[in-house]
Design a protein around this motif. Structure first.
Motif, PDB file in Angstrom:
ATOM      1  N   ALA A 110      16.429 -11.233 -11.142  1.00 15.61           N
ATOM      2  CA  ALA A 110      16.522 -10.164 -10.150  1.00 15.61           C
ATOM      3  C   ALA A 110      15.301  -9.254 -10.205  1.00 15.61           C
ATOM      4  N   ASP A 111      14.830  -8.935 -11.395  1.00 17.09           N
ATOM      5  CA  ASP A 111      13.647  -8.089 -11.535  1.00 17.09           C
ATOM      6  C   ASP A 111      12.414  -8.758 -10.945  1.00 17.09           C
ATOM      7  N   ARG A 112      12.313 -10.058 -11.129  1.00 18.33           N
ATOM      8  CA  ARG A 112      11.142 -10.763 -10.613  1.00 18.33           C
ATOM      9  C   ARG A 112      11.103 -10.725  -9.088  1.00 18.33           C
ATOM     10  N   TYR A 113      12.242 -10.761  -8.438  1.00 16.74           N
ATOM     11  CA  TYR A 113      12.277 -10.807  -6.976  1.00 16.74           C
ATOM     12  C   TYR A 113      12.608  -9.425  -6.368  1.00 16.74           C
ATOM     13  N   ARG A 114      12.469  -8.373  -7.138  1.00  9.34           N
ATOM     14  CA  ARG A 114      12.821  -7.036  -6.635  1.00  9.34           C
ATOM     15  C   ARG A 114      11.891  -6.604  -5.501  1.00  9.34           C
ATOM     16  N   ASP A 115      10.592  -6.854  -5.661  1.00 12.80           N
ATOM     17  CA  ASP A 115       9.611  -6.437  -4.659  1.00 12.80           C
ATOM     18  C   ASP A 115       9.081  -7.642  -3.904  1.00 12.80           C
TER      19      ASP A 115
ATOM     20  N   GLN B 156      19.418 -10.858 -14.787  1.00 12.61           N
ATOM     21  CA  GLN B 156      18.664  -9.627 -14.618  1.00 12.61           C
ATOM     22  C   GLN B 156      17.164  -9.901 -14.568  1.00 12.61           C
ATOM     23  N   THR B 157      16.704 -10.842 -15.382  1.00 20.01           N
ATOM     24  CA  THR B 157      15.287 -11.200 -15.386  1.00 20.01           C
ATOM     25  C   THR B 157      14.868 -11.765 -14.032  1.00 20.01           C
TER      26      THR B 157
END
Length: 323
Positions: free
Chosen positions: A316-321, A313-314
């Motif tokens: 995924a959050d980093r590469y969300r934008d 999840q960490t």
């Protein structure tokens, strides 16, 4: 030692024909000056070695100067040559001795067997440096001097004084009674006892070793395979965690390379494999499974699934934008 080197020099010239002094020095791991002195000694002893000068010159033996041994057949010689290409010789510090022994074996064969066995041995490769996935296999880097002392103590039955660094601990001196040497998956181990307590010591973690004059406290006969099995069982029962995993069969070997041991393995209906593995701790298991991405799934323990989900999840959050 010089006598062995002289024999090896003669065998190299017999088997390869003309060789330069530099080529002989590389094969024998000595200086060119030493090779020239050895050539002079052989000539003085009546060995028909002669020099040819020029760009393609070197040292050669007179044709026909050889002996033949008919005790080995083709398959026996081939078995020796194939066995000699493995990694155990390096782990026990016997690489140079093995190369010399193989030269003697090949030279002692009748010429018809010699050519056939050498050609056939080229078709076998044992334990190459990389696997099919281009992963370079790690092998223990152990100083020859340390290996020679440890091996000498094992064979002579003498106590060893060792400066040893256990995993995660500072090096310490200890005196052990050596039992035997074991090589497993390109790793070398010394089986010993210390004040009556079993010790299984990674040879690459031995910083310094001294062979003592006192005899080792050990039985005259030993069953290393049985002792190794007992040590493995003890190792698995102490300070390690079991992990249940589903893995894509194509990544099975990669996973096993990172695990400490395999307890069970069975196929699943979808073609994947279910395994129970042993890891050092939770962090070790998380690191290993993360390397495989979606080709593996941790089933238990629950803490491992939680830590992997949090890490994913960490990321995924980093590469969300977009960056």
């Amino acid at each position: 030692m010089r006598a062995d080197r002289l024999v090896s020099l003669v065998l190299l010239l017999r088997q390869r024909g003309r060789l330069t002094a530099d080529a002989l020095a590389r094969e024998l791991e000595v200086s060119t000056r030493t090779v020239l002195r050895d050539i002079e000694a052989l000539s003085a002893a009546g060995v028909p070695v002669y020099a040819e000068r020029g760009r393609h010159g070197g040292f050669s033996l007179l044709p026909g100067f050889r002996t033949e041994l008919t005790g080995l057949n083709h398959n026996e010689a081939l078995a020796l040559l194939a066995a000699g290409s493995g990694a155990g010789d390096q782990l026990f510090g016997l690489g140079t001795a093995l190369a010399s022994a193989m030269r003697k074996v090949v030279d002692a064969l009748p010429q018809s067997h010699q050519i056939a066995a050498s050609n056939a041995a080229q078709r076998f490769l044992v334990d190459p440096e990389t696997d099919l996935l281009s992963r370079r296999l790690s092998r223990d880097d152990i100083p020859d001097a340390t290996l020679s002392i440890v091996r000498g103590g094992v064979l002579a039955g003498h106590k060893l004084r060792i400066h040893y660094a256990s995993r995660g601990q500072s090096p310490r001196w200890c005196t052990v009674d050596p039992i035997g040497l074991v090589t497993v998956r390109d790793k070398g181990y010394l089986l010993a006892t210390e004040s009556g307590t079993d010790r299984t010591m990674r040879i690459s973690r031995i910083r310094t070793a001294h062979e003592l004059p006192e005899p080792a406290d050990r039985p005259d006969q030993v069953d290393l395979e049985r002792i190794w099995a007992q040590r493995c069982a003890q190792f698995l029962s102490e300070g390690h965690i079991p992990v249940q995993v589903r893995v894509n069969p194509a990544r099975r070997d990669h996973l096993l390379d990172m695990a400490e041991a395999v307890r069970t393995e069975e196929p699943e209906p979808d073609g994947w494999l279910r395994l129970e593995l042993t890891f050092q701790d939770l962090w070790h298991a998380e690191w290993a499974l993360w390397q495989l991405g979606t080709d593996a799934e941790a089933l238990a323990p629950f803490d491992l699934r939680t830590s992997l989900r949090t890490r994913a999840q960490t990321v995924a959050d980093r590469y969300r934008d977009p960056a």
